[in-house]
Design a protein around this motif. Sequence first.
Motif, mmCIF file in Angstrom:
data_model
loop_
_atom_site.group_PDB
_atom_site.id
_atom_site.type_symbol
_atom_site.label_atom_id
_atom_site.label_comp_id
_atom_site.label_asym_id
_atom_site.label_seq_id
_atom_site.Cartn_x
_atom_site.Cartn_y
_atom_site.Cartn_z
ATOM 1 N N LEU A 1 30.967 99.780 3.120
ATOM 2 C CA LEU A 1 31.861 100.827 3.286
ATOM 3 C C LEU A 1 31.558 101.675 4.682
ATOM 4 N N GLU B 1 37.021 108.939 3.486
ATOM 5 C CA GLU B 1 37.018 108.407 2.205
ATOM 6 C C GLU B 1 36.007 107.400 2.121
ATOM 7 N N ARG B 2 35.742 106.450 2.860
ATOM 8 C CA ARG B 2 34.812 105.380 2.757
ATOM 9 C C ARG B 2 33.562 106.043 2.783
ATOM 10 N N GLU B 3 33.363 106.679 3.856
ATOM 11 C CA GLU B 3 31.951 107.404 3.783
ATOM 12 C C GLU B 3 31.499 108.182 2.636
ATOM 13 N N GLU C 1 40.905 107.542 6.106
ATOM 14 C CA GLU C 1 40.647 106.600 5.463
ATOM 15 C C GLU C 1 38.988 106.346 5.616
#
Length: 380
Positions: A237, A177-179, A174
């Motif tokens: 994010l 993916e955010r980064e 997670e």
Amino acid sequence: MKHGLGLHVLVVVLALIVLLRAVLLSEASVGWIGPLTAVFVVVHIVGASTLRAPVARFAWLGALCAVWVAMALLGADAAYVSFGLILLFMTEVPLIPAVSAVSVITLLNTVIAVQTRGQWGGALVGSMLGAVVGVVVGLGFRVLFRETERRQQLIEDLHRTRAELAETERTAGELAERERLAREIHDTVAQGLSSIQMLLHAAETEDLPTGAADKIVLARRTASAGLADARRLIAALSPADLAGNSLVDALDRVCDRAAGGQCTIGLLVEGQAVSLPMPVESALVRLLQGAVSNVVRHAEARNAVVTLSYGADAVHLDVVDDGHGFDTAILADPSAHHFGLNAMRTRVEQLGGRWSIESEPGHTAMSVAFPLTQQEEESR
């Protein structure tokens, strides 16, 4: 029940054999032996299934011994029960107290047999033989139970480790993916809007018709608003520790949260701080979170030092601890569970940085470096 069900069933069966012999042989005290057998069985089942404290277990075994002595004094062939008691002592209490209890039971068996039958030789041989067999069988049960408990502990540790690994992988996925989304927005939308804003600002200085100049100003303001929205999205994010804080403040908060118990974690900052791209700052915070988590959870370290160094051409993050260390050769073993370390290395390499780790007993050092090239342009 604390140990195997089979042992406790065997003890109950031995007690019932005493009652059955008393009934079949029509012993005079069968009217007392029956209730005493029932008491023995009930006390055994209740104690075996409910009592856990060592003192309570000793009291429980003492109560069973008292019922056995009463049955033996009434003339029952209670040697069967004494054999069950020997098994219980050999599996329920430490070895030395267990052997002492077996010696006392054997002596009482001999004395009671002499009192009821008047035969020293047969009583002594029978009691000694029963004690030896009971000790041997009890030791076998003892080893079996210990191995069973060890395997059960290993199974529980395996399940717990798998659950932790799955949670770590899910969380890491997670965060990655955010980064990734933050980097994509920064490198595409935000950079594009920033360039558009700069071009429109330059166009404002040109000699343009009034209507065209007004539209260019409106377009620049629109691009500026879009850039602000993109930056807010990038910040959302990114790690929460960076929200409204400098990189140093974010790293300091990570160290403060991780420190405690037996481990002290300190942060040192060297050099003149410079502006870094949001993806790099985010990566440094994530890397420190993973590193100090490993120090606290696995290294059993007493001290750790985190150093953030701003050099002429690179920014460095070093984490050093005095824990027990590990064999870095596992990083080349695909079957070893080192997902966290691989995730760190991958994150650094994706941003063009360098990652290294060295370890030995009493010293583990992780080092990260990101080049300081075109930082002003990239951080816009």
